[in-house]
Design an enzyme around this catalytic site. Structure first.
Site, PDB file in Angstrom:
ATOM      1  CB  CYS A   2      -0.936   0.108   1.183  1.00 40.85           C
ATOM      2  SG  CYS A   2      -2.028  -1.283   1.404  1.00 40.85           S
ATOM      3  NE  ARG A  27       4.684   1.348  -0.362  1.00 36.54           N
ATOM      4  CZ  ARG A  27       5.793   1.068   0.286  1.00 36.54           C
ATOM      5  NH1 ARG A  27       6.960   1.226  -0.292  1.00 36.54           N
ATOM      6  NH2 ARG A  27       5.753   0.617   1.520  1.00 36.54           N
ATOM      7  CD1 TRP A  72      -1.391  -6.164  -3.456  1.00 36.60           C
ATOM      8  CD2 TRP A  72      -1.408  -6.889  -1.339  1.00 36.60           C
ATOM      9  NE1 TRP A  72      -1.145  -7.513  -3.475  1.00 36.60           N
ATOM     10  CE2 TRP A  72      -1.146  -7.988  -2.189  1.00 36.60           C
ATOM     11  CE3 TRP A  72      -1.471  -7.120   0.035  1.00 36.60           C
ATOM     12  CZ2 TRP A  72      -0.935  -9.275  -1.723  1.00 36.60           C
ATOM     13  CZ3 TRP A  72      -1.255  -8.414   0.501  1.00 36.60           C
ATOM     14  CH2 TRP A  72      -0.990  -9.469  -0.365  1.00 36.60           C
ATOM     15  CG  ASN A  98       0.697   1.750   3.858  1.00 40.28           C
ATOM     16  OD1 ASN A  98      -0.382   1.940   3.311  1.00 40.28           O
ATOM     17  ND2 ASN A  98       1.838   2.272   3.438  1.00 40.28           N
ATOM     18  N   GLY A  99      -0.405  -1.640   6.660  1.00 36.04           N
ATOM     19  CA  GLY A  99      -0.131  -2.571   7.755  1.00 36.04           C
ATOM     20  C   GLY A  99      -1.407  -3.265   8.180  1.00 36.04           C
ATOM     21  CD  GLU A 481      14.239 -14.495 -10.327  1.00 34.01           C
ATOM     22  OE1 GLU A 481      13.672 -14.995  -9.336  1.00 34.01           O
ATOM     23  OE2 GLU A 481      13.994 -13.350 -10.727  1.00 34.01           O
ATOM     24  CE  LYS A 485      11.069 -11.788 -12.126  1.00 33.80           C
ATOM     25  NZ  LYS A 485      11.758 -12.056 -10.923  1.00 33.80           N
ATOM     26  CD  GLU A 488       7.507 -12.239 -10.091  1.00 34.82           C
ATOM     27  OE1 GLU A 488       6.968 -11.818  -9.057  1.00 34.82           O
ATOM     28  OE2 GLU A 488       8.736 -12.222 -10.244  1.00 34.82           O
ATOM     29  CG  HIS A 504      13.861 -39.179  -8.828  1.00 38.12           C
ATOM     30  ND1 HIS A 504      14.068 -40.531  -8.845  1.00 38.12           N
ATOM     31  CD2 HIS A 504      15.090 -38.618  -8.913  1.00 38.12           C
ATOM     32  CE1 HIS A 504      15.370 -40.780  -8.917  1.00 38.12           C
ATOM     33  NE2 HIS A 504      16.018 -39.614  -8.964  1.00 38.12           N
ATOM     34  CE  LYS A 601      10.439  -3.587  -7.017  1.00 44.85           C
ATOM     35  NZ  LYS A 601      10.635  -4.950  -7.563  1.00 44.85           N
TER      36      LYS A 601
HETATM   37  C1  G6P Z   1       7.508  -9.570  -3.374  1.00 47.75           C
HETATM   38  C2  G6P Z   1       7.801  -9.265  -4.819  1.00 47.75           C
HETATM   39  C3  G6P Z   1       8.974 -10.112  -5.298  1.00 47.75           C
HETATM   40  C4  G6P Z   1      10.164  -9.908  -4.379  1.00 47.75           C
HETATM   41  C5  G6P Z   1       9.824 -10.207  -2.923  1.00 47.75           C
HETATM   42  C6  G6P Z   1      10.935  -9.816  -1.962  1.00 47.75           C
HETATM   43  O1  G6P Z   1       6.965 -10.839  -3.242  1.00 47.75           O
HETATM   44  O2  G6P Z   1       6.676  -9.509  -5.635  1.00 47.75           O
HETATM   45  O3  G6P Z   1       9.329  -9.732  -6.612  1.00 47.75           O
HETATM   46  O4  G6P Z   1      11.213 -10.732  -4.801  1.00 47.75           O
HETATM   47  O5  G6P Z   1       8.676  -9.463  -2.549  1.00 47.75           O
HETATM   48  O6  G6P Z   1      11.114  -8.431  -1.985  1.00 47.75           O
HETATM   49  P1  G6P Z   1      12.373  -7.695  -1.369  1.00 47.75           P
HETATM   50  O7  G6P Z   1      12.075  -6.232  -1.493  1.00 47.75           O
HETATM   51  O8  G6P Z   1      12.457  -8.129   0.077  1.00 47.75           O
HETATM   52  O9  G6P Z   1      13.564  -8.125  -2.128  1.00 47.75           O
END
Ligand code: G6P
Length: 606
Positions: A2, A27, A72, A98-99, A481, A485, A488, A504, A601
């Site tokens: 948020c 955010r 969010w 926020n929170g 990773e 990507k 997401e 397996h 994010k």
């Molecule tokens: C969220 C984002 C990810 C990110 C993760 C950790 O889940 O969607 O893309 O890798 O947070 O974020 P940070 O800021 O702690 O690296």
């Protein structure tokens, strides 16, 4: 999670709030709202994006004081009613938050029993009603907010205005960031400097438990016991230009393309050609202490965790110290054994991820030695750790992490070199790694130049309902990773597996509808990986191979050939084509690349 923006000064607040919210949209982006004060509070809020909010804010929406929010959802679905700001029943107090207020249910029940009618399902609305009550009984808004926060259990970053005190905003923080921006006869506050840099670069970060009162001519900060605190403003290095798309179609493509520069910045001034070591002054550790660790434990969430797996591999290989990575979100809940001979490394781009922060706090409480690998300077995790490595990758705006991922992996290479060279890593091997690091930016350029080819491949492969990603040892975190990507941002189902484990279980999924992206570097495992490709193709599975040369036999349908570096550093380069693959798949499928559905994010809730 948020975004919050607040303004008080001589200008109209609404355009400043809307612009700030746009910058904070990464955010959270399921609903948004603003309130301004001008002989009473004027509120507009909608389910949807900040652009949808801008459409319903009238041109004449005057008021020199206001607060805004982009959400969010945690408590209650995204809707107009649940969007912030929330007002008290008498329309006197407005709050953005926020929170999570953990005892909201209990507080709400008491208010309802007293006859208060709620307009939303949110935990935040209790704050508006409680502050309004306290405002009737107290002389200042500051006192009313302080009194209310004493009743609250949970995390918050809040901004509050009072229709009857039109010249001030009160903000407070506990677990969710609040930054003050100091202007010329105007003051701002936000949950991230991103919303402030257009107006000022002089900022003050609030600490947990602090509260601040902002008026046009300045600010005062207070500790939780109401004692005034003295805060020195910091100058932020980043300006508004760092938050623009810079001519690219999406932030994600901009951030992928910036990687030659961002990894150069991460290593800048840190490589020593004479002793072939890395200088990491921010670790605050002398050589004796650096030698004393018997294990390294790495924690982070999402992509940060996967870069931690690359890091663990680098540390084991170069420094020969046992190392492993674990999701911070799991680590903190399993009552971990904290060992004095272990170096703990917390990774976070934002420095705000709540699970990672809570894990750091748990480690510190138990006497663990924790360092951070963090991008956002002055962020909560950066301030909590004993020392660390800043990435200097510049702001990462797109929700999916790319440049922070490669810079973190690079920071681990520096850390591994540093730990290795006080142990048994020879000067010759040190030189080999230093030279390899120096070659990376140019090699990334070469991979980026293959963008068009990768875009074509993405179109071909994105048609399938799902994709498998496989890699062995160094290649496995790269595969994870890559799958992350893709899922997401394109919403194509993607699963990552160690190539060795395919037979397996998951081999049962392989067939014409489930292509495989195989990470096949030229290392000691090349033959094993090629055997896996044969097994996949024998089951009718298509293979897109990412590696250093075309295989001799026809073992792959398509191959992305990338430049070779030292085997320990290759994972950094192998990641780049997978970023481009996910990006172009998302574009081909018409996805909202920078703001994928359901995500945010900075995840500042548990
Ligand atoms: C969220 C984002 C990810 C990110 C993760 C950790 O889940 O969607 O893309 O890798 O947070 O974020 P940070 O800021 O702690 O690296």
């Amino acid at each position: 999670m948020c975004g919050i923006v607040a303004y008080v000064g001589p200008k109209d607040a609404a355009p400043i709030l809307l612009e700030g919210l746009q910058r904070l949209e990464y955010r959270g982006y399921d609903s948004a709202g603003v309130v301004v004060s001008n002989r009473g509070l004027k509120l507009r809020k909608v389910k949807g994006r900040v652009a949808d909010l801008a459409k319903v804010v009238p041109v004449r929406f005057k008021g020199n004081l206001g607060i805004g929010h982009t959400r969010w959802a945690t408590h209650g679905v995204p809707s107009d009613e649940n969007a912030h700001p929330h007002l008290s029943a008498d329309q006197r107090i407005a709050v953005v938050h926020n929170g999570i207020i953990e005892n909201a249910g209990e507080l709400r029940a008491k208010l309802v029993a007293d006859g208060v009618a709620f307009a939303s399902e949110t935990d935040t609305e209790v704050l508006a009603h409680l502050i309004a009550r306290a405002a009737d009984e107290n002389d200042t808004l500051e006192e009313a907010v302080r009194k209310t926060l004493k009743l609250v259990v949970g995390t918050y970053g809040i901004a509050v205005i009072d229709a009857e005190r039109p010249g001030e905003v009160v903000v407070a923080r506990n677990g969710s960031p609040i930054v003050l921006g100091i202007g010329e006869k105007e003051m701002f506050a936000a949950s991230d400097v991103a919303a402030l840099v257009r107006y000022t670069r002089q900022v003050v970060h609030l600490e947990d438990g602090e509260l601040a009162v902002l008026k046009a001519d300045g600010f005062h900060t207070f500790a939780s016991d109401a004692r005034e605190t003295a805060k020195e403003p910091l100058t932020v290095d980043w300006d508004a230009g760092h938050y623009d798309t810079g001519g690219y179609e999406h932030y994600l493509l901009k951030e992928i393309s910036e990687q030659p520069e961002t990894i150069t910045r991460t290593m800048s001034g840190r490589l020593d050609e004479r002793f072939h070591v890395a200088h990491l002054g921010g670790l605050n550790m002398d050589a004796r202490e650096t030698r004393s660790f018997r294990r390294v434990k790495i924690i982070g969430c999402g992509s940060a965790y996967y870069s931690g797996q690359i890091g663990a591999q680098l540390i084991e290989e170069l420094a020969r110290i046992p190392a492993d990575a674990e999701p911070a979100s799991e680590f903190r809940y399993r009552n971990p054994v904290v060992d004095p001979n272990t170096l703990y490394v917390a990774i976070s781009q934002s420095g705000e991820t709540y699970d990672t922060l809570a894990a750091v706090q748990e480690l510190k409480r138990k006497g663990g030695r924790v360092i951070g690998i963090v991008n956002a300077v002055g962020s909560a995790i950066a301030r909590e750790v004993d020392g660390g490595i800043y990435l200097h990758a510049g702001p990462e705006v797109s929700v999916a992490s790319t440049k922070a991922f490669t810079s973190t992996s690079l920071a681990f290479a520096l850390l591994a070199l540093h730990l290795g060279r006080v142990r048994d890593l020879s000067p010759a091997d040190g030189r080999r790694v230093v030279d390899g690091l120096r070659r990376l930016p140019g090699q990334i350029e070469e991979i980026l130049a293959q963008g068009d080819k990768i875009a074509e491949l993405a179109q071909k492969y994105a048609k399938h309902p799902g994709m498998m990603f496989v890699g062995r040892v160094r290649g496995y975190p790269v595969a994870r990773e890559g799958a992350q990507k893709l899922k997401e941002i394109s919403y194509v189902h993607a699963e990552a597996y160690p190539a060795s484990e395919l037979k397996h279980g998951p081999l049962a999924l392989i067939g014409p509808d489930m292509p495989t992206v195989a990470i096949v570097p030229d290392d000691e495992l090349l033959d094993k990986n090629l055997t896996t490709l044969g097994e996949i193709r024998a089951r009718g599975g298509q293979v897109l191979m990412v590696g250093h040369r075309e295989p001799a036999a026809k073992l792959a349908d398509d191959v992305i050939v990338i430049p070779k570096n030292e085997i320990e550093l290759d994972p950094i380069l192998l990641t780049i084509p997978l970023q481009l693959l996910a990006y172009h798949a998302a574009v081909a499928l018409g996805r909202d690349v920078d703001k994928p559905r359901n995500l945010a994010k900075s995840v500042t809730v548990e």
